[in-house]
Design a protein around this motif. Structure first.
Motif, short mmCIF file in Angstrom:
data_model
loop_
_atom_site.label_atom_id
_atom_site.label_comp_id
_atom_site.label_asym_id
_atom_site.label_seq_id
_atom_site.Cartn_x
_atom_site.Cartn_y
_atom_site.Cartn_z
N GLY A 70 -47.75 83.22 -10.85
CA GLY A 70 -46.39 83.27 -10.14
C GLY A 70 -45.62 82.14 -10.57
N GLU A 71 -45.79 82.10 -11.42
CA GLU A 71 -45.06 80.82 -12.67
C GLU A 71 -43.84 81.15 -13.75
OE1 GLU A 71 -47.42 77.18 -12.25
OE2 GLU A 71 -46.58 76.92 -10.05
N THR A 72 -43.51 82.45 -13.97
CA THR A 72 -42.51 82.38 -14.65
C THR A 72 -41.17 82.43 -14.35
OG1 THR A 72 -42.56 84.96 -13.94
CG2 THR A 72 -44.49 84.63 -15.31
N SER A 73 -40.81 81.92 -14.02
CA SER A 73 -39.31 82.07 -13.10
C SER A 73 -39.68 80.14 -13.61
CB SER A 73 -39.08 81.59 -11.97
OG SER A 73 -38.59 83.19 -11.69
N LEU A 74 -40.36 79.74 -13.35
CA LEU A 74 -40.59 78.32 -14.09
C LEU A 74 -40.51 78.56 -15.46
CD1 LEU A 74 -40.73 75.19 -12.88
CD2 LEU A 74 -43.39 75.68 -13.19
N LEU A 78 -38.00 76.45 -17.69
CA LEU A 78 -38.05 75.09 -18.61
C LEU A 78 -37.44 75.14 -19.54
CD1 LEU A 78 -41.49 74.08 -17.99
CD2 LEU A 78 -39.64 72.50 -17.37
N TYR A 79 -37.50 77.03 -20.53
CA TYR A 79 -37.25 77.03 -21.84
C TYR A 79 -35.66 77.01 -22.01
CZ TYR A 79 -41.12 77.45 -24.65
OH TYR A 79 -42.19 77.08 -25.15
N VAL A 80 -34.90 77.17 -20.75
CA VAL A 80 -33.70 77.52 -20.58
C VAL A 80 -33.13 76.00 -20.60
CG1 VAL A 80 -31.46 78.22 -19.16
CG2 VAL A 80 -32.76 80.17 -19.85
N ILE A 81 -33.49 75.69 -19.89
CA ILE A 81 -32.68 73.74 -19.84
C ILE A 81 -32.78 73.34 -20.84
CG2 ILE A 81 -33.31 71.31 -18.32
CD1 ILE A 81 -34.03 73.03 -16.19
N ASN A 82 -34.06 73.36 -21.61
CA ASN A 82 -34.43 73.00 -23.05
C ASN A 82 -33.65 73.92 -24.08
OD1 ASN A 82 -36.75 73.49 -25.77
ND2 ASN A 82 -36.23 71.46 -25.55
N GLY A 83 -33.40 74.73 -24.01
CA GLY A 83 -32.13 75.18 -24.48
C GLY A 83 -30.65 75.05 -24.37
N SER A 112 -36.71 66.83 -21.25
CA SER A 112 -36.82 68.54 -21.57
C SER A 112 -38.53 69.03 -22.38
CB SER A 112 -35.94 68.99 -22.03
OG SER A 112 -35.43 69.91 -23.18
N VAL A 113 -38.13 68.05 -23.09
CA VAL A 113 -39.58 68.52 -24.25
C VAL A 113 -40.51 67.72 -23.85
CG1 VAL A 113 -40.75 68.53 -26.52
CG2 VAL A 113 -38.09 68.57 -26.20
N LEU A 114 -40.36 67.34 -22.83
CA LEU A 114 -41.82 66.46 -22.58
C LEU A 114 -42.16 67.65 -21.39
CD1 LEU A 114 -44.00 64.13 -22.12
CD2 LEU A 114 -42.63 63.64 -20.38
N ALA A 115 -41.27 67.98 -20.38
CA ALA A 115 -41.38 68.82 -19.35
C ALA A 115 -42.43 69.68 -19.99
CB ALA A 115 -39.99 69.61 -18.66
N LEU A 116 -41.47 70.82 -21.24
CA LEU A 116 -42.37 71.44 -21.76
C LEU A 116 -43.86 71.01 -22.02
CD1 LEU A 116 -40.15 72.91 -24.10
CD2 LEU A 116 -40.64 74.18 -21.74
N VAL A 117 -44.21 69.65 -22.94
CA VAL A 117 -45.52 69.44 -22.88
C VAL A 117 -46.19 69.67 -22.15
CG1 VAL A 117 -46.92 67.82 -23.91
CG2 VAL A 117 -44.60 68.63 -25.42
N LEU A 118 -45.84 68.79 -20.93
CA LEU A 118 -46.67 68.51 -19.32
C LEU A 118 -46.85 69.87 -18.68
CD1 LEU A 118 -45.18 65.55 -18.32
CD2 LEU A 118 -47.07 65.17 -19.79
N THR A 119 -45.80 70.85 -18.91
CA THR A 119 -46.56 71.96 -18.41
C THR A 119 -46.61 73.31 -18.65
OG1 THR A 119 -43.99 71.69 -16.98
CG2 THR A 119 -45.46 73.62 -16.76
#
Length: 159
Positions: A70-74, A78-83, A112-119
């Motif tokens: 249930g975390e598709t919104s997250l 994350l991708y929108v923030i990174n973009g 924002s890139v690190l958040a992608l890696v970690l998530t």
């Protein structure tokens, strides 16, 4: 086509095209003092294209796992923030001719890139590894940005 594929392709194309349109390499840029270890200008386009393709693939791979918990919104957030963070850097550096401001924005992009890696590892085993080149490139670009600021400051005068 599925939503994750459409989103990933749109994200990558918007960032690649937008970044290209906002990156005007003209006399001002050529007159900047740059470190000897800066890659040739022609390398930046293929590097960013590869990075965006890998990150888009990571999104697609992560979607099913994010959906299961249930975390598709997250994932989308994350991708929108990174973009947005990625998109803001080019006009600061190239359009406004303020590498110093771009350098202040870099920690937001890097985080924002690190958040992608970690998530993304929560959703797929390979996905965070697909983002690691992005993190490495942004880290390298940060050092390059810092060196350009150091070699050329002060900024903010007549362009």
């Amino acid at each position: 086509m599925t939503f994750p594929l459409i989103f990933a392709i749109a994200w990558a194309l918007i960032l690649a095209a937008g970044g290209g349109l906002l990156t005007t390499i003209g006399e001002w840029y050529y007159d900047l003092k740059k470190p000897s270890w800066q890659p040739p200008d022609w390398l930046f386009g293929p590097a960013w294209t590869t990075i965006f393709a890998l990150a888009a693939w990571a999104f697609v791979r992560s979607w099913d796992g994010a959906e299961a918990v249930g975390e598709t919104s997250l994932l989308i957030a994350l991708y929108v923030i990174n973009g947005v963070a990625n998109f803001v850097w080019s006009p600061m550096f190239f359009t406004l001719k303020r590498p110093d401001w771009a350098l202040y924005e870099v920690p937001i992009l890097w985080a924002s890139v690190l958040a992608l890696v970690l998530t993304l590892g929560r959703y797929d085993d390979l996905a965070p590894w697909l983002i690691v080149p992005y993190l490495a490139w942004v880290s390298f670009a940060t050092v390059l940005n810092w060196k350009i600021v150091q070699l050329n400051k002060p900024f903010g005068g007549e362009a």
